[in-house]
Structures are given as C-alpha cells and as structure tokens.
Design a protein around this motif. Sequence first.
Motif, PDB file in Angstrom:
ATOM      1  N   ARG A 159     -11.142 -32.271 -73.192  1.00 20.35           N
ATOM      2  CA  ARG A 159     -10.183 -33.339 -72.923  1.00 20.35           C
ATOM      3  C   ARG A 159     -10.168 -34.300 -74.103  1.00 20.35           C
ATOM      4  O   ARG A 159     -11.218 -34.713 -74.587  1.00 20.35           O
ATOM      5  CB  ARG A 159     -10.541 -34.085 -71.649  1.00 20.35           C
ATOM      6  CG  ARG A 159     -10.471 -33.198 -70.421  1.00 20.35           C
ATOM      7  CD  ARG A 159     -10.710 -33.918 -69.129  1.00 20.35           C
ATOM      8  NE  ARG A 159     -11.814 -34.859 -69.213  1.00 20.35           N
ATOM      9  CZ  ARG A 159     -11.905 -35.967 -68.483  1.00 20.35           C
ATOM     10  NH1 ARG A 159     -10.981 -36.270 -67.611  1.00 20.35           N
ATOM     11  NH2 ARG A 159     -12.938 -36.771 -68.605  1.00 20.35           N
ATOM     12  N   LEU A 187      -8.585 -37.973 -75.461  1.00 17.76           N
ATOM     13  CA  LEU A 187      -7.949 -39.239 -75.100  1.00 17.76           C
ATOM     14  C   LEU A 187      -7.289 -39.800 -76.353  1.00 17.76           C
ATOM     15  O   LEU A 187      -7.947 -39.969 -77.375  1.00 17.76           O
ATOM     16  CB  LEU A 187      -8.987 -40.220 -74.552  1.00 17.76           C
ATOM     17  CG  LEU A 187      -8.456 -41.553 -74.033  1.00 17.76           C
ATOM     18  CD1 LEU A 187      -7.458 -41.336 -72.899  1.00 17.76           C
ATOM     19  CD2 LEU A 187      -9.610 -42.420 -73.547  1.00 17.76           C
ATOM     20  N   ASN A 203      -4.250 -31.222 -71.574  1.00 19.90           N
ATOM     21  CA  ASN A 203      -5.506 -31.958 -71.456  1.00 19.90           C
ATOM     22  C   ASN A 203      -5.628 -33.056 -72.506  1.00 19.90           C
ATOM     23  O   ASN A 203      -6.723 -33.485 -72.848  1.00 19.90           O
ATOM     24  CB  ASN A 203      -6.711 -31.016 -71.497  1.00 19.90           C
ATOM     25  CG  ASN A 203      -6.599 -29.959 -72.570  1.00 19.90           C
ATOM     26  OD1 ASN A 203      -5.513 -29.582 -72.978  1.00 19.90           O
ATOM     27  ND2 ASN A 203      -7.716 -29.473 -73.028  1.00 19.90           N
ATOM     28  N   TYR A 253      -4.667 -36.902 -72.941  1.00 12.96           N
ATOM     29  CA  TYR A 253      -4.313 -38.062 -72.128  1.00 12.96           C
ATOM     30  C   TYR A 253      -3.944 -39.207 -73.070  1.00 12.96           C
ATOM     31  O   TYR A 253      -4.712 -39.539 -73.968  1.00 12.96           O
ATOM     32  CB  TYR A 253      -5.485 -38.461 -71.232  1.00 12.96           C
ATOM     33  CG  TYR A 253      -5.871 -37.345 -70.300  1.00 12.96           C
ATOM     34  CD1 TYR A 253      -5.343 -37.284 -69.015  1.00 12.96           C
ATOM     35  CD2 TYR A 253      -6.725 -36.334 -70.713  1.00 12.96           C
ATOM     36  CE1 TYR A 253      -5.669 -36.243 -68.160  1.00 12.96           C
ATOM     37  CE2 TYR A 253      -7.066 -35.294 -69.862  1.00 12.96           C
ATOM     38  CZ  TYR A 253      -6.538 -35.254 -68.599  1.00 12.96           C
ATOM     39  OH  TYR A 253      -6.872 -34.221 -67.759  1.00 12.96           O
ATOM     40  N   VAL A 276      -2.868 -43.126 -73.924  1.00  9.55           N
ATOM     41  CA  VAL A 276      -2.933 -44.535 -73.535  1.00  9.55           C
ATOM     42  C   VAL A 276      -2.126 -45.313 -74.575  1.00  9.55           C
ATOM     43  O   VAL A 276      -2.365 -45.181 -75.775  1.00  9.55           O
ATOM     44  CB  VAL A 276      -4.389 -45.054 -73.509  1.00  9.55           C
ATOM     45  CG1 VAL A 276      -4.422 -46.535 -73.209  1.00  9.55           C
ATOM     46  CG2 VAL A 276      -5.213 -44.276 -72.498  1.00  9.55           C
ATOM     47  N   PHE A 324     -14.700 -37.493 -71.922  1.00  8.78           N
ATOM     48  CA  PHE A 324     -13.732 -36.989 -72.893  1.00  8.78           C
ATOM     49  C   PHE A 324     -14.502 -36.381 -74.057  1.00  8.78           C
ATOM     50  O   PHE A 324     -15.571 -36.853 -74.430  1.00  8.78           O
ATOM     51  CB  PHE A 324     -12.801 -38.105 -73.378  1.00  8.78           C
ATOM     52  CG  PHE A 324     -11.767 -38.467 -72.361  1.00  8.78           C
ATOM     53  CD1 PHE A 324     -10.582 -37.760 -72.284  1.00  8.78           C
ATOM     54  CD2 PHE A 324     -11.991 -39.492 -71.459  1.00  8.78           C
ATOM     55  CE1 PHE A 324      -9.630 -38.077 -71.329  1.00  8.78           C
ATOM     56  CE2 PHE A 324     -11.055 -39.816 -70.503  1.00  8.78           C
ATOM     57  CZ  PHE A 324      -9.866 -39.104 -70.437  1.00  8.78           C
TER      58      PHE A 324
END
Length: 151
Positions: A12, A14, A39, A41, A43, A64
Amino acid sequence: MSSSSERAREPRVLAFTCTYCAYAAAESAGVSKLQYPPNVYIVRLPCSGMFKGYYVLRALRQGFDAVLWGGCHPPYDCHFVNGNYKAQVRATLLRAYLKQLGFEEERFRLEWIAAGEADKFVEVVKDMVKKASALPKLEFIEPSEVVEECL
C-alpha cells in the motif's frame, strides 16, 4: 522484518499531494481513465510545503509500505510562492532521518508533478508500488513489549 516472499498482500502506498498540481494530476489520471494500482491512497494537502515529516512515520507505522510526497515544480509553480522549496528541504532532512532509523530508501519519495502530468503521476505510483513490493513487510514492536523484555 520478514522476507518479501512472505508478503501476503499487495503493498500500500500513501500519496500526499498538493491541491494545485499533484492532486490535479491524480484527478486528471482518473478522468482520463489511466490505470494505476488501486492500493494507492491519495491525501490532498493545500500545499506540499504544509507536509510534515511525521506523516511518513505515522503512515509506515499504520501499515503503509511507502509514501509519496507530490508537489508543484520548482521554482515558480507553487501557488503559495515557496512551498515547494520548504518541501525540498524537509524531504532532504526526512530522508536522512529515515536512513538513520533503518528504513529503506524506496519507502519515501518526493516528486514534482504538474497538474497536466497525469501520465507522470501514473508512472510514479506504478513505480512506487513495484519497488515497495520488493521490500520486506514492516513489523513494529509495541513499546510495551520492549519494556517487558527489558524487565
């Protein structure tokens, strides 16, 4: 840390992205139906200069495998004038700190991605997922376990 062959799931990633450039590139990639791993993510931050180094440490602690920090191209693309310079300085310090803590270099990346560079965003996140999949899974020891071992 366990070996990469024991990895039971996809890594994963981020991605912290500035609103005006990197996030806009990610949105553009989605609108253009460009494929990138599910996978990843994202922000959204107002500016890459508002990113804090402890975000990376918290993300790694929360499971992560890698963290992307995306911002506007230097020198003049930042909507907040010098946010990308702040980001560059903080990223340099953060890389040194992560190395000192024993984290692999591939777990953190700062990348300049303009709003019109959807292809670059996709390329960067695919590369990060690929590199993160080769890394060992992070395992953290709870502080209470360390205390118990010392007693």
